[in-house]
Scaffold this motif. Sequence first.
Motif, PDB file in Angstrom:
ATOM      1  N   LYS A 132      -2.629   9.299  22.058  1.00 24.60           N
ATOM      2  CA  LYS A 132      -1.551   8.770  22.583  1.00 24.60           C
ATOM      3  C   LYS A 132      -1.321   7.562  22.506  1.00 24.60           C
ATOM      4  O   LYS A 132      -0.155   6.412  22.613  1.00 24.60           O
ATOM      5  CB  LYS A 132      -1.369   9.666  24.103  1.00 24.60           C
ATOM      6  CG  LYS A 132      -0.700  10.847  25.158  1.00 24.60           C
ATOM      7  CD  LYS A 132      -0.722  10.997  25.564  1.00 24.60           C
ATOM      8  CE  LYS A 132      -0.716  12.927  25.683  1.00 24.60           C
ATOM      9  NZ  LYS A 132       0.017  13.035  27.412  1.00 24.60           N
ATOM     10  N   LYS A 133      -2.570   6.800  23.134  1.00 27.08           N
ATOM     11  CA  LYS A 133      -3.072   5.227  22.386  1.00 27.08           C
ATOM     12  C   LYS A 133      -2.480   4.384  21.554  1.00 27.08           C
ATOM     13  O   LYS A 133      -2.287   3.833  21.343  1.00 27.08           O
ATOM     14  CB  LYS A 133      -4.111   4.987  23.304  1.00 27.08           C
ATOM     15  CG  LYS A 133      -4.880   3.432  23.268  1.00 27.08           C
ATOM     16  CD  LYS A 133      -6.305   2.689  23.665  1.00 27.08           C
ATOM     17  CE  LYS A 133      -6.143   0.988  23.767  1.00 27.08           C
ATOM     18  NZ  LYS A 133      -7.583   1.200  23.954  1.00 27.08           N
ATOM     19  N   LYS A 134      -2.916   5.073  20.566  1.00 26.13           N
ATOM     20  CA  LYS A 134      -2.705   5.110  19.139  1.00 26.13           C
ATOM     21  C   LYS A 134      -1.593   4.922  18.603  1.00 26.13           C
ATOM     22  O   LYS A 134      -0.851   4.209  17.925  1.00 26.13           O
ATOM     23  CB  LYS A 134      -3.780   5.789  17.581  1.00 26.13           C
ATOM     24  CG  LYS A 134      -4.939   5.656  18.314  1.00 26.13           C
ATOM     25  CD  LYS A 134      -6.165   6.889  17.134  1.00 26.13           C
ATOM     26  CE  LYS A 134      -7.020   6.554  17.403  1.00 26.13           C
ATOM     27  NZ  LYS A 134      -8.342   7.323  16.017  1.00 26.13           N
ATOM     28  N   ILE A 135      -0.390   6.159  19.283  1.00 24.31           N
ATOM     29  CA  ILE A 135       0.880   6.543  18.753  1.00 24.31           C
ATOM     30  C   ILE A 135       1.477   5.454  19.833  1.00 24.31           C
ATOM     31  O   ILE A 135       2.198   4.711  18.966  1.00 24.31           O
ATOM     32  CB  ILE A 135       0.900   7.425  19.151  1.00 24.31           C
ATOM     33  CG1 ILE A 135       0.835   8.494  18.885  1.00 24.31           C
ATOM     34  CG2 ILE A 135       2.860   7.832  19.377  1.00 24.31           C
ATOM     35  CD1 ILE A 135       1.069  10.408  19.573  1.00 24.31           C
ATOM     36  N   ALA A 136       1.030   4.974  20.753  1.00 30.73           N
ATOM     37  CA  ALA A 136       1.130   3.517  22.010  1.00 30.73           C
ATOM     38  C   ALA A 136       1.687   2.415  21.041  1.00 30.73           C
ATOM     39  O   ALA A 136       2.633   1.634  20.831  1.00 30.73           O
ATOM     40  CB  ALA A 136       1.024   3.761  23.130  1.00 30.73           C
ATOM     41  N   VAL A 137       0.545   2.452  20.647  1.00 33.45           N
ATOM     42  CA  VAL A 137       0.389   0.722  19.478  1.00 33.45           C
ATOM     43  C   VAL A 137       0.714   0.982  18.252  1.00 33.45           C
ATOM     44  O   VAL A 137       1.258  -0.458  18.056  1.00 33.45           O
ATOM     45  CB  VAL A 137      -1.552   0.682  19.102  1.00 33.45           C
ATOM     46  CG1 VAL A 137      -1.946  -0.496  18.709  1.00 33.45           C
ATOM     47  CG2 VAL A 137      -2.296   1.086  20.288  1.00 33.45           C
TER      48      VAL A 137
END
Length: 280
Positions: free
Chosen positions: A3-8
């Motif tokens: 989820k963090k990678k998608i948000a970035v």
Amino acid sequence: MRKKKIAVKALYHILVIVFGLIMIYPVLWMISGSFKDNAQILRGTLSLIPTEWKLSNYPTGWSGFGGTTFLTFFKNSFVVTTVATLGCVLSSSLVAYSLSRVQWRGRRFWFTAMLATMMLPAQVIMIPQYLIYYRLGLVPGYAPLILPYFCGQAFFIYQMMQFMQGIPRELDEAAKIDGCSKYRIYSQIILPLLKPCIVTTVIIQFYWKWDDYMGPLLYLSRPESYTVSIAIKLFADSASVTDYGAMFAMSSLSLIPVFLIFLFFNRYLVQGIGTSGLKG
């Protein structure tokens, strides 16, 4: 973690879109202004949608000045830009091949002299160049706008030299064994392999020359010989009301040739710039 990678990644794309819109907004505002009257343009609103569409700006602008239409100005710009670009490609590739692949006395000195010319501001040589062309009887005329580009341009020479570093020298040696001369090696081996770099040169040089204002201002004096950049400036008249709508209309049309060249050759531009710094 996912989820963090998608948000970035989403944040990155949002920032790219926002900055892209900020950069392209002035161009969109100019195109929008080509459908507005002077009152809407001078109001300074940020809206891209005209409150009242004025389609007559394009016919008015196209009519030109003093019986000379913008078709003549576009033709002049196209001829000057095309011939100068062709001369730049041929001469720069020849000089780059000589400095990069041929051994001859004084090569390092002339390479250094070429790099030194890149450090000189254009304003420093503007007056000496004008005096030379004037004494040769080439002013006014197109010759000063075209001839220098048949003598090589330092920026593109250096770019092509860097590209040639990625071409194996074994190709030259194999061609020599087969009996090829230096000119044949250049024309049949090096030149075809330079295609991405040549396309990059064509795009950049075409854009620079098409957008050139100072050169035509110095060397052209007859209205029927003006290029697009000079003709657009003539819309601004300090003694009367400036027709900004017609000016924006012709400015929008002047973007079409550069946009089309960039659109069709964009992949070669990226490839040429990306590989110019490679060394074999």
